[in-house]
Design a protein around this motif. Structure first.
Motif, PDB file in Angstrom:
ATOM      1  N   SER A  72       0.857  -1.182   0.000  1.00  0.00           N
ATOM      2  CA  SER A  72       0.000   0.000   0.000  1.00  0.00           C
ATOM      3  C   SER A  72       0.890   1.227   0.000  1.00  0.00           C
ATOM      4  O   SER A  72       2.090   1.132   0.265  1.00  0.00           O
ATOM      5  CB  SER A  72      -0.920   0.001   1.219  1.00  0.00           C
ATOM      6  N   LYS A  73       0.265   2.362  -0.262  1.00  0.00           N
ATOM      7  CA  LYS A  73       1.073   3.587  -0.374  1.00  0.00           C
ATOM      8  C   LYS A  73       0.662   4.579   0.706  1.00  0.00           C
ATOM      9  O   LYS A  73      -0.514   4.718   1.005  1.00  0.00           O
ATOM     10  CB  LYS A  73       0.844   4.204  -1.750  1.00  0.00           C
ATOM     11  N   ASN A  74       1.651   5.233   1.254  1.00  0.00           N
ATOM     12  CA  ASN A  74       1.405   6.254   2.261  1.00  0.00           C
ATOM     13  C   ASN A  74       2.310   7.422   1.919  1.00  0.00           C
ATOM     14  O   ASN A  74       3.507   7.235   1.690  1.00  0.00           O
ATOM     15  CB  ASN A  74       1.762   5.667   3.635  1.00  0.00           C
ATOM     16  N   ILE A  75       1.751   8.620   1.918  1.00  0.00           N
ATOM     17  CA  ILE A  75       2.580   9.762   1.481  1.00  0.00           C
ATOM     18  C   ILE A  75       3.739  10.014   2.441  1.00  0.00           C
ATOM     19  O   ILE A  75       4.708  10.663   2.091  1.00  0.00           O
ATOM     20  CB  ILE A  75       1.768  11.066   1.308  1.00  0.00           C
ATOM     21  N   TYR A  76       3.616   9.506   3.666  1.00  0.00           N
ATOM     22  CA  TYR A  76       4.703   9.730   4.629  1.00  0.00           C
ATOM     23  C   TYR A  76       5.797   8.659   4.550  1.00  0.00           C
ATOM     24  O   TYR A  76       6.768   8.709   5.279  1.00  0.00           O
ATOM     25  CB  TYR A  76       4.143   9.778   6.059  1.00  0.00           C
ATOM     26  N   ASP A  77       5.595   7.674   3.680  1.00  0.00           N
ATOM     27  CA  ASP A  77       6.585   6.608   3.563  1.00  0.00           C
ATOM     28  C   ASP A  77       7.955   7.147   3.194  1.00  0.00           C
ATOM     29  O   ASP A  77       8.068   8.055   2.378  1.00  0.00           O
ATOM     30  CB  ASP A  77       6.142   5.644   2.452  1.00  0.00           C
ATOM     31  N   SER A  78       8.978   6.574   3.779  1.00  0.00           N
ATOM     32  CA  SER A  78      10.331   6.916   3.335  1.00  0.00           C
ATOM     33  C   SER A  78      11.133   5.620   3.277  1.00  0.00           C
ATOM     34  O   SER A  78      10.676   4.567   3.738  1.00  0.00           O
ATOM     35  CB  SER A  78      10.970   7.911   4.297  1.00  0.00           C
ATOM     36  N   VAL A  79      12.324   5.721   2.713  1.00  0.00           N
ATOM     37  CA  VAL A  79      13.163   4.527   2.576  1.00  0.00           C
ATOM     38  C   VAL A  79      13.501   4.013   3.977  1.00  0.00           C
ATOM     39  O   VAL A  79      13.867   4.779   4.858  1.00  0.00           O
ATOM     40  CB  VAL A  79      14.459   4.877   1.809  1.00  0.00           C
ATOM     41  N   ARG A  80      13.335   2.720   4.169  1.00  0.00           N
ATOM     42  CA  ARG A  80      13.558   2.144   5.496  1.00  0.00           C
ATOM     43  C   ARG A  80      14.914   1.465   5.568  1.00  0.00           C
ATOM     44  O   ARG A  80      15.602   1.339   4.548  1.00  0.00           O
ATOM     45  CB  ARG A  80      12.480   1.107   5.802  1.00  0.00           C
TER      46      ARG A  80
ATOM     47  N   PHE B 232      16.917  16.711 -17.152  1.00  0.00           N
ATOM     48  CA  PHE B 232      15.603  17.149 -16.688  1.00  0.00           C
ATOM     49  C   PHE B 232      15.060  16.165 -15.642  1.00  0.00           C
ATOM     50  O   PHE B 232      14.519  16.551 -14.610  1.00  0.00           O
ATOM     51  CB  PHE B 232      14.650  17.249 -17.882  1.00  0.00           C
ATOM     52  N   ALA B 233      15.242  14.869 -15.949  1.00  0.00           N
ATOM     53  CA  ALA B 233      14.729  13.826 -15.045  1.00  0.00           C
ATOM     54  C   ALA B 233      15.355  13.954 -13.659  1.00  0.00           C
ATOM     55  O   ALA B 233      14.693  13.720 -12.639  1.00  0.00           O
ATOM     56  CB  ALA B 233      15.030  12.452 -15.620  1.00  0.00           C
ATOM     57  N   MET B 234      16.604  14.364 -13.610  1.00  0.00           N
ATOM     58  CA  MET B 234      17.261  14.484 -12.300  1.00  0.00           C
ATOM     59  C   MET B 234      16.660  15.598 -11.452  1.00  0.00           C
ATOM     60  O   MET B 234      16.884  15.676 -10.246  1.00  0.00           O
ATOM     61  CB  MET B 234      18.765  14.718 -12.484  1.00  0.00           C
ATOM     62  N   GLY B 235      15.884  16.473 -12.073  1.00  0.00           N
ATOM     63  CA  GLY B 235      15.190  17.512 -11.306  1.00  0.00           C
ATOM     64  C   GLY B 235      13.828  17.057 -10.800  1.00  0.00           C
ATOM     65  O   GLY B 235      13.138  17.803 -10.111  1.00  0.00           O
ATOM     66  N   TRP B 236      13.448  15.832 -11.141  1.00  0.00           N
ATOM     67  CA  TRP B 236      12.123  15.330 -10.697  1.00  0.00           C
ATOM     68  C   TRP B 236      12.160  15.111  -9.183  1.00  0.00           C
ATOM     69  O   TRP B 236      12.925  14.283  -8.682  1.00  0.00           O
ATOM     70  CB  TRP B 236      11.827  14.008 -11.433  1.00  0.00           C
ATOM     71  N   GLN B 237      11.345  15.866  -8.476  1.00  0.00           N
ATOM     72  CA  GLN B 237      11.478  15.875  -7.014  1.00  0.00           C
ATOM     73  C   GLN B 237      11.184  14.536  -6.352  1.00  0.00           C
ATOM     74  O   GLN B 237      11.691  14.240  -5.266  1.00  0.00           O
ATOM     75  CB  GLN B 237      10.626  16.975  -6.378  1.00  0.00           C
ATOM     76  N   GLU B 238      10.383  13.690  -7.005  1.00  0.00           N
ATOM     77  CA  GLU B 238      10.032  12.422  -6.366  1.00  0.00           C
ATOM     78  C   GLU B 238      11.234  11.490  -6.216  1.00  0.00           C
ATOM     79  O   GLU B 238      11.195  10.529  -5.450  1.00  0.00           O
ATOM     80  CB  GLU B 238       8.912  11.713  -7.141  1.00  0.00           C
ATOM     81  N   LEU B 239      12.310  11.776  -6.958  1.00  0.00           N
ATOM     82  CA  LEU B 239      13.521  10.960  -6.783  1.00  0.00           C
ATOM     83  C   LEU B 239      14.110  11.133  -5.384  1.00  0.00           C
ATOM     84  O   LEU B 239      14.805  10.267  -4.877  1.00  0.00           O
ATOM     85  CB  LEU B 239      14.588  11.351  -7.815  1.00  0.00           C
ATOM     86  N   TYR B 240      13.810  12.272  -4.761  1.00  0.00           N
ATOM     87  CA  TYR B 240      14.440  12.598  -3.471  1.00  0.00           C
ATOM     88  C   TYR B 240      13.453  12.578  -2.303  1.00  0.00           C
ATOM     89  O   TYR B 240      13.856  12.620  -1.156  1.00  0.00           O
ATOM     90  CB  TYR B 240      15.090  13.989  -3.563  1.00  0.00           C
ATOM     91  N   ASN B 241      12.164  12.543  -2.637  1.00  0.00           N
ATOM     92  CA  ASN B 241      11.155  12.700  -1.580  1.00  0.00           C
ATOM     93  C   ASN B 241      11.110  11.551  -0.578  1.00  0.00           C
ATOM     94  O   ASN B 241      10.598  11.711   0.518  1.00  0.00           O
ATOM     95  CB  ASN B 241       9.766  12.887  -2.197  1.00  0.00           C
ATOM     96  N   ALA B 242      11.604  10.378  -0.965  1.00  0.00           N
ATOM     97  CA  ALA B 242      11.547   9.249  -0.021  1.00  0.00           C
ATOM     98  C   ALA B 242      12.849   9.075   0.740  1.00  0.00           C
ATOM     99  O   ALA B 242      12.962   8.199   1.596  1.00  0.00           O
ATOM    100  CB  ALA B 242      11.221   7.962  -0.772  1.00  0.00           C
ATOM    101  N   THR B 243      13.824   9.909   0.456  1.00  0.00           N
ATOM    102  CA  THR B 243      15.125   9.760   1.115  1.00  0.00           C
ATOM    103  C   THR B 243      15.127  10.554   2.416  1.00  0.00           C
ATOM    104  O   THR B 243      14.952  11.772   2.380  1.00  0.00           O
ATOM    105  CB  THR B 243      16.247  10.296   0.196  1.00  0.00           C
ATOM    106  N   PRO B 244      15.288   9.884   3.552  1.00  0.00           N
ATOM    107  CA  PRO B 244      15.252  10.624   4.815  1.00  0.00           C
ATOM    108  C   PRO B 244      16.323  11.723   4.824  1.00  0.00           C
ATOM    109  O   PRO B 244      17.477  11.471   4.487  1.00  0.00           O
ATOM    110  CB  PRO B 244      15.551   9.552   5.868  1.00  0.00           C
TER     111      PRO B 244
END
Lengths: 684, 279
Positions: A568-576, A607-619
């Motif tokens: 399942s998905k949770n917006i607060y999920d981060s890499v564990r 351009f892809a490296m600017g996609w914020q979701e690449l970094y959003n799960a990294t604590p």
């Protein structure tokens, strides 16, 4: 008779309380010296049984119906009962007016209120005239109830003391006594009322009375007056539980000076410990086990663990009710498990005590269930910290819901070990005991182990485990939403160019099914793509890096294909822990792609490296800009994080394209990059 | 364009007023409370009449915890019957609910000789799931109030600022219960500026006249019979008020505190109340 009971307590209970919030805690109170029997439920059950017997019914009786009872009384020629029931009905109509004020849409009119007063007077006069008949108890109760609603508390006090208290013991007398206690309370005779409520197990009324008066001093004064006062267990238990709450709060997070639990400080706790010792020494109490156990638990909470263990052992030899003895045993179990060093002899003791506590589950008032919960979370899990298989088994056995999180985050090798542990008969009696207590769903474990290998990008091992599962397992085991997302989304779509938005409400419009094991397919594809990397060169290699980056980004927690690694998905999920950061891995591959000589591919990768979701799960990772809380300003301040990966990616992109014409639409239409551009052009 | 729009909907229809919520189950004022009403020129008391909750069997909404009137308000103060409706009552429409609610309020006024009533307020923590039903319900309440000259208002929680506005004369922005009660170790669940901050940018554009209600209460939780209390520091309340009024200056026109009680009055200095009620 339900309406009876409600109204009989209505005038007593007026808790000075506002919002009330409760949820299931894992730090439940371990000091519970009496069973919460609940006066209301007890008298209601007896009354219903009485009516059932009078009506000659064989069915369980739940709701009093005056008309049915009148009919039955008439049939029996029971004239007195008929008149009693007619007046009772009239009284109940008066109660209905009170109920309508509270709970019904048709709020009473002024005429209704006047009629109520008139009827109460009439019934009251009738009832007092019948208190020498064979139905004296019922009529006396009726009389007292009328007085109660009319606010004639002194009349009720006089009547009880002069008349009703001499009646034979019946449930009606119990209810009269309860009304009498309420009248005493209303008349300022609190201590007497409290003693009576305690005797009757009316804890709601007790809490009303003592709500603002609970303290060590109140307990010691009460003891001086009567060392076996009925209210003492209630007050002592409340005190000890407050002390526990205060200690729990200390270890559960900073309070910031904003939380004020009833202030049982160390000093008051020490005073109480000494007082408990004095009570036991004086020998006037009939239940020394309660006082000795209170001392032990307060000591334990204050960190004096050895004294606590000694005292709880002493308590176990003392006199008290069976509940008190059971409570002492629970306390000893908790303290011993929390303090003993791991050993075979401890495991033997533990097995015996856990078996005993399990046998008490779902009995009495739920105390033993909540006690096991606390023991599991606070004592068992830490005790078996270095024995992961036994620990996980015990978490399952004791319904410790943390085990799901534990399995999700533990190293995959440990989970594999546990899986084999459940399949292999144990050598030691303790392991055999544990294995007898639970069963696991093999397929779920196999999927989780396979998925955990996916999270590590160990495709060989993931394939080995996931191949064991039939397709039917996925279609049966996963939710409709999961199947909907996983069948509708593709992991080879570039997420920085196209988001695969879906309307979740469509998930239920038709049955969703997998036709192939998509997770396994993904693993095989990744394995093939990665294993042939060293065979590629130049543009083909660059393109492969990019294609792999697309898949890592999609499978990351923030990608559209989150379902590959999560259920399942949770917006607060981060890499564990024990998993690799797929977003970071994608960024790393994109970085390699940017070295390409193919201009279009290079631009897309940058351009892809600017996609914020690449970094959003990294604590701890930051985006190019963020609103950060500033303690000094006590406000949010806009910050620009020039060291962040995203900032650098946008910076590189800016340097490459800013002075060019014919930029691709995916760049010119990107709001986030546009914001960056506006900022950076002024703040180079 | 934007500033013209702002003028149109921003709070001009609201009169300057000082209000309090009264949230107990018995209308009875002590001398401190009476003195407070006088001292701070309170001219509106939003008095909780009853709650509406789903019945035990979950089939229909029922009144609960109705107020008893053992006292009256000082002369000249307007009483605004306020009804709290639990959100689950709005998961689907309930026939005649609006009519029953209006009738009950009217009957309570008559039976208890309550005069000087010109408005009713509905309080509901509606969500995106229940919004449509709730707004429809408010329309029906308005319809049943139409034979009278009563106004209708509703509470607006911060998260509701991003939804379309409800069909009422004005809203009361509830500036409390802003935090997650389960995370009370980290932030005060009653009010924390950090929880209000994300909503500040919604205020100027919200197209409904708004009053503002600030917390002065202690939140008492009873967890397994143990009393746990939260209070908000005066500085925090004033800081939030300042931030809100910066975004929407007219929020200072009609100010309410939640809720009237001697302990709450004594909890803060008179100057704090004066600042809260500063227009």
């Amino acid at each position: 008779m339900k309406r009876f009971i409600i109204i009989s307590l209505l005038c007593v209970l007026a808790m000075p309380m506002m919002a009330c919030l409760w949820w299931d805690t894992t730090n439940s109170y371990l000091f519970s010296m009496y069973e919460q029997k609940n006066f209301k439920n007890r008298v209601e059950r007896i009354c219903n049984d009485n009516w059932k017997a009078y009506l000659g019914s064989t069915e369980e009786y739940f709701w009093f119906n005056a008309d049915d009872a009148i009919k039955a009384a008439r049939k029996k020629g029971d004239v007195l009962m008929v008149s009693y029931l007619q007046n009772l009905k009239k009284y109940l109509n008066c109660v209905d007016i009170e109920q309508r004020k509270q709970y019904e849409w048709n709020y009473p009119t002024p005429q209704d209120i006047n009629a109520q007063k008139r009827d109460l007077q009439t019934v009251r006069t009738y009832a007092i005239g019948k208190t020498k008949t064979k139905l004296r108890s019922q009529h006396a109760l009726l009389y007292m109830r009328c007085n109660m609603i009319l606010g004639r508390h002194q009349d009720n006090i006089n009547f009880w003391e002069q008349t009703a208290s001499k009646f034979i013991e019946t449930v009606y007398k119990d209810m009269m006594k309860n009304i009498y206690a309420g009248a005493l309370y209303k008349s300022g005779r609190t201590a007497e009322a409290g003693e009576m409520f305690a005797e009757m197990d009316d804890y709601e009324s007790l809490m009303t009375i003592y709500y603002k008066k609970r303290s060590f001093q109140a307990i010691s004064q009460q003891y001086q007056q009567n060392p076996n006062a009925k209210v003492l267990p209630f007050l002592l238990q409340d005190f000890v539980n407050n002390a526990q709450e205060a200690e729990d709060a200390k270890t559960e997070g900073a309070l910031g000076g904003k939380l004020f639990i009833r202030d049982i400080n160390q000093q008051e706790s020490v005073q109480m410990q000494q007082f408990c010792q004095k009570v036991v020494r004086e020998g006037k109490t009939e239940t020394p086990i309660m006082w000795q156990s209170a001392k032990a638990w307060l000591e334990y909470l204050a960190g004096k663990k050895q004294e606590a263990l000694k005292d709880i052992n002493t308590a176990m030899q003392m006199e008290g009710t069976q509940r008190m003895k059971d409570n002492a045993r629970v306390l000893k179990f908790f303290m011993t498990t929390a303090t003993a060093k791991p050993s075979d002899s401890f495991d033997t003791y533990f097995t015996e005590e856990l078996t005993w506590l399990q046998s008490k589950q779902q009995t009495a008032d739920g105390f033993f269930d909540s006690a096991l919960r606390r023991i599991s979370y606070q004592a068992i899990v830490p005790h078996y910290q270095n024995k992961p298989e036994q620990q996980l088994a015990l978490m399952i056995i004791t319904n410790n819901t943390d085990y799901i999180e534990r399995m999700e985050t533990m190293p995959v090798a440990d989970l594999e070990k546990f899986f084999y542990y459940t399949k292999t008969p144990g050598d030691k009696p303790f392991d055999q005991f544990l294995q007898r207590q639970f069963q696991i769903n093999d397929s779920s474990y196999i999927e989780l182990i396979g998925t955990k290998y996916m999270r590590l990008a160990k495709w060989d091992k993931a394939i080995e485990w996931l191949s064991k599962l039939p397709l039917t397992y996925f279609n049966y085991h996963h939710s409709q939403e999961y199947l909907y997302y996983s069948t509708a989304r593709k992991y080879d779509v570039e997420p920085w160019l196209t988001r695969q938005w879906l309307d979740s409400s469509n998930a239920y419009k038709r049955e969703q099914k997998w036709n192939k094991n998509i997770k396994l397919e993904f693993c095989k594809e990744m394995q093939t793509m990665e294993s042939s990397l060293n065979l590629l060169q130049d543009k083909a290699l660059d393109q492969r890096y990019y294609d792999l980056a697309v898949r890592y980004a999609q499978a990351s927690l923030k990608g559209d294909c989150w379902w590959l690694l999560r259920s399942s998905k949770n917006i607060y999920d981060s890499v564990r822990v024990n998993e690799i950061d797929f977003g970071a891995k994608a960024a790393e591959l994109l970085q390699k792609t940017t070295m390409t000589k193919d201009k279009n591919l290079k631009l897309k990768a940058m351009f892809a490296m600017g996609w914020q979701e690449l970094y959003n799960a990294t604590p701890g990772a930051k985006l190019w800009t963020s609103n950060e809380w500033n303690e000094q300003a006590a406000d949010y301040i806009r910050q620009y994080n020039r060291e962040s990966w995203q900032f650098r990616a946008f910076q590189n992109l800016y340097n490459m394209v800013e002075n060019t014409t014919n930029k691709p639409a995916y760049i010119t239409k990107c709001d986030e990059y546009d914001q960056f551009r506006q900022y950076y052009s002024k703040h180079k | 364009m934007i500033s013209c729009g702002k003028q149109r909907y921003q709070d001009e229809s609201l009169e300057q007023s000082n209000g309090v919520y009264y949230w107990r189950t018995d209308l009875h004022l002590d001398s401190t409370e009476r003195a407070f009403l006088k001292q701070h020129h309170i001219n509106k008391v939003y008095c909780r009449y009853f709650d509406v909750v789903m019945s035990d069997d979950g089939t229909e909404p029922k009144p609960n915890a109705t107020i008893a009137f053992t006292d009256t308000l000082p002369a000249g103060i307007e009483l605004i019957p306020t009804v709290y409706i639990t959100e689950d009552c709005m998961h689907k429409p309930h026939k005649d609910l609006a009519e029953k609610l209006v009738k009950r309020i009217m009957q309570m006024n008559e039976t208890n000789h309550i005069g000087n009533v010109h408005e009713i307020q509905i309080d509901c923590d509606y969500t995106s799931k229940s919004r449509a039903t709730y707004y429809q319900f408010l329309e029906q309440v308005r319809h049943h109030l139409s034979p009278t000259s009563y106004h209708l208002s509703t509470t607006i929680r911060l998260h509701q600022l991003s939804m379309p506005v409800p069909p009422v004369d004005y809203g009361v922005l509830m500036v409390y219960n802003t935090g997650d009660p389960r995370k009370w170790q980290e932030r005060n669940p009653i009010l924390d500026y950090r929880d209000v901050y994300p909503y500040l940018n919604k205020l100027a554009q919200y197209q409904l006249p708004l009053a503002a209600a600030y917390p002065v209460y202690q939140w008492i939780r009873n967890i397994q019979n143990v009393r746990i209390e939260h209070t908000v520091e005066a500085a925090e309340i004033l800081k939030v008020k300042k931030a809100l009024e910066k975004e929407r200056p007219s929020l200072s026109k009609a100010v309410i505190t939640y809720h009237l009680e001697t302990d709450n009055i004594n909890r803060y200095k008179t100057e704090t109340y004066e600042e809260i009620y500063h227009h």
